[in-house]
Design an enzyme around this catalytic site. Structure first.
Site, PDB file in Angstrom:
ATOM      1  N   CYS A 163      82.788  91.803  73.406  1.00 53.44           N
ATOM      2  CA  CYS A 163      82.329  91.675  75.415  1.00 53.44           C
ATOM      3  C   CYS A 163      83.992  91.030  75.178  1.00 53.44           C
ATOM      4  O   CYS A 163      84.257  90.054  74.530  1.00 53.44           O
ATOM      5  CB  CYS A 163      80.807  90.850  74.177  1.00 53.44           C
ATOM      6  SG  CYS A 163      80.253  90.505  75.685  1.00 53.44           S
ATOM      7  N   ASP A 204      68.006 101.002  80.395  1.00 52.43           N
ATOM      8  CA  ASP A 204      66.875  99.870  81.377  1.00 52.43           C
ATOM      9  C   ASP A 204      67.640  98.945  81.824  1.00 52.43           C
ATOM     10  O   ASP A 204      68.892  98.289  81.643  1.00 52.43           O
ATOM     11  CB  ASP A 204      66.175  99.423  80.616  1.00 52.43           C
ATOM     12  CG  ASP A 204      65.858  98.657  78.904  1.00 52.43           C
ATOM     13  OD1 ASP A 204      67.268  98.768  79.019  1.00 52.43           O
ATOM     14  OD2 ASP A 204      65.088  98.774  78.790  1.00 52.43           O
ATOM     15  N   TYR A 242      65.298 107.518  82.862  1.00 51.98           N
ATOM     16  CA  TYR A 242      65.101 106.049  82.158  1.00 51.98           C
ATOM     17  C   TYR A 242      63.729 106.745  80.891  1.00 51.98           C
ATOM     18  O   TYR A 242      64.020 107.045  79.868  1.00 51.98           O
ATOM     19  CB  TYR A 242      64.691 105.289  82.469  1.00 51.98           C
ATOM     20  CG  TYR A 242      63.537 104.052  81.362  1.00 51.98           C
ATOM     21  CD1 TYR A 242      64.428 103.644  80.216  1.00 51.98           C
ATOM     22  CD2 TYR A 242      62.818 103.541  81.650  1.00 51.98           C
ATOM     23  CE1 TYR A 242      63.928 102.475  79.486  1.00 51.98           C
ATOM     24  CE2 TYR A 242      62.185 102.698  80.819  1.00 51.98           C
ATOM     25  CZ  TYR A 242      62.897 102.353  79.559  1.00 51.98           C
ATOM     26  OH  TYR A 242      62.084 101.672  78.652  1.00 51.98           O
ATOM     27  N   CYS A 266      75.337  88.478  67.658  1.00 54.53           N
ATOM     28  CA  CYS A 266      75.172  89.514  68.555  1.00 54.53           C
ATOM     29  C   CYS A 266      76.510  90.655  67.386  1.00 54.53           C
ATOM     30  O   CYS A 266      77.711  90.232  67.321  1.00 54.53           O
ATOM     31  CB  CYS A 266      76.218  89.752  69.752  1.00 54.53           C
ATOM     32  SG  CYS A 266      76.583  91.245  70.918  1.00 54.53           S
ATOM     33  N   GLU A 317      56.634 105.510  74.975  1.00 52.65           N
ATOM     34  CA  GLU A 317      57.640 104.929  76.374  1.00 52.65           C
ATOM     35  C   GLU A 317      56.826 104.160  77.733  1.00 52.65           C
ATOM     36  O   GLU A 317      56.975 103.941  78.098  1.00 52.65           O
ATOM     37  CB  GLU A 317      58.292 106.023  76.348  1.00 52.65           C
ATOM     38  CG  GLU A 317      59.850 106.264  74.944  1.00 52.65           C
ATOM     39  CD  GLU A 317      60.192 105.172  74.996  1.00 52.65           C
ATOM     40  OE1 GLU A 317      60.317 104.213  75.639  1.00 52.65           O
ATOM     41  OE2 GLU A 317      60.816 104.499  73.534  1.00 52.65           O
TER      42      GLU A 317
HETATM   43  N1  ADE Z   1      61.814  99.975  75.565  1.00 52.15           N
HETATM   44  C1  ADE Z   1      61.390 100.754  75.556  1.00 52.15           C
HETATM   45  N2  ADE Z   1      61.362 101.628  74.190  1.00 52.15           N
HETATM   46  C2  ADE Z   1      61.776 100.885  74.054  1.00 52.15           C
HETATM   47  C3  ADE Z   1      62.102 101.245  72.122  1.00 52.15           C
HETATM   48  N3  ADE Z   1      62.310 103.032  72.118  1.00 52.15           N
HETATM   49  N4  ADE Z   1      62.827 100.751  71.277  1.00 52.15           N
HETATM   50  C4  ADE Z   1      63.401  99.324  72.161  1.00 52.15           C
HETATM   51  N5  ADE Z   1      63.195  99.274  73.227  1.00 52.15           N
HETATM   52  C5  ADE Z   1      62.275  99.764  73.609  1.00 52.15           C
END
Ligand code: ADE
Length: 355
Positions: free
Chosen positions: A222, A145, A127, A216, A44
């Site tokens: 949506c 995010d 985040y 999607c 992460e």
């Molecule tokens: N962006 C940041 N962490 C992520 C994750 N675990 N899976 C997909 N996109 C990401």
């Protein structure tokens, strides 16, 4: 300020469709094959502001070099920065290193299990703490995010992003409203998968410019079907930079002359790069031209071969480095890119993501 919610039926359908899609279409990424909180933390932090493709290469090498939090805590900073070389935003490597030392010294080697606890560690904000707590420990805390935000703005039809926490913008969502909606939607039975599915949907289907609405899984709910004026990117600054390539052979070893950035530099302190030829007008044809972005600036870089180190002004922070030692040195991203392109630095092993 608009404060959208989903009806409970629409929210339930959204969750089910999203998770069913993720179960089939998620990318096979190495950090998705582990439950080790340390490995998830590393992934992460690497994924902050960095593309998955760039992270893959470094993640495998990092996990080999520092397979446990104890190994990372015990490593010298030089080795940590060398392993990070090429990923950019080196503060992240220092935060990881400092965080590992703290966890080993003060938390008996165990990462805190909640988002609130994780935020006590350096480099972990809202985040990243939500991502780690949900994926590694199953806490139902929603990640927002840029990708998740876009998915939610399109789903709700509140197509603009309002500014700040309280400024009213008609028809727009502010950060609190977006976080509130993500929190309403999160799947309590599978919070880590839900968060990763939202990020994955934004990264692979609900694309900023050309969303793939036919693929999607949540197109049915949506409101916009991909309409969403994403903010125009600020045009970046372009700057020119010239650097010197100086090589020699000594005692049978090929060496290159490099410069270490000052330890007090605000950007990439202590890292190694090719010496700059500041302000020099080049009379010689560069042996390599390339572009390299550092934060908001794109550098047009020319690499010029210089015959001897004595052609440069004297400086204490320059040194001959054997090519065989380069891979253990904390190189700047630009330095690494140039040395790779010139074949002076071996490429990191490919295809490590399948380990
Ligand atoms: N962006 C940041 N962490 C992520 C994750 N675990 N899976 C997909 N996109 C990401």
């Amino acid at each position: 300020m608009t404060k959208p919610t989903f009806s409970s039926g629409r929210a339930e359908e959204f969750r089910a469709n999203l998770l069913a899609w993720f179960d089939v279409y998620q990318r096979d990424l190495p950090w998705r094959r582990t439950c080790d909180p340390y490995a998830i933390w590393v992934s992460e932090i690497m994924l902050q502001q960095t593309r998955v493709a760039a992270v893959l290469e470094h993640y495998a090498i990092w996990m080999r070099r520092f397979p446990t939090i104890e190994a990372l805590a015990a490593a010298p900073e030089e080795q940590v920065l060398a392993a990070w070389s090429g990923l950019g935003y080196y503060r992240r490597a220092r935060f990881l290193h400092r965080g590992a030392k703290t966890v080993v010294a003060d938390y008996a080697g165990q990462l805190p299990r909640t988002a609130a606890g994780l935020r006590e560690l350096p480099g972990i904000g809202a985040y990243t703490s939500a991502a780690i707590a949900s994926i590694a420990f199953g806490e139902a805390v929603a990640v927002v995010d840029g990708n998740v935000e876009r998915v939610l703005l399109r789903q709700t039809g509140c197509c603009e992003r309002g500014v700040g926490g309280s400024t009213a913008v008609r028809g727009a969502l502010n950060g609190n409203a977006i976080q509130g909606l993500a929190t309403q939607l999160i799947a309590h039975a599978r919070p880590g998968d839900f968060n990763q599915a939202m990020m994955e949907l934004g990264a692979t289907v609900c694309l900023p410019k050309k969303p793939l609405c036919l693929q999607c899984p949540v197109a049915g709910s949506c409101r916009t079907r991909g309409e969403h004026p994403t903010a125009a990117r600020q045009p970046g600054v372009v700057a020119d930079a010239n650097v010197a390539l100086i090589q020699r052979k000594k005692n049978g070893k090929d060496e290159v002359f490099l410069e270490q950035r000052p330890s007090a530099a605000s950007v990439m302190p202590g890292m190694w790069e090719l010496p700059r030829l500041d302000g020099a007008t080049l009379s010689q044809k560069p042996i390599l031209n390339l572009r390299h972005a550092i934060m908001q600036t794109t550098f047009r870089v020319s690499v010029v071969e210089v015959r001897s180190a004595s052609a440069l002004p004297k400086a204490a922070n320059r040194q001959w480095i054997a090519l065989s030692d380069l891979s253990g040195l904390p190189l700047t991203g630009l330095g690494r890119k140039i040395l790779l392109r010139l074949g002076l630095l071996a490429r990191p092993e490919q295809n490590l993501q399948r380990e």
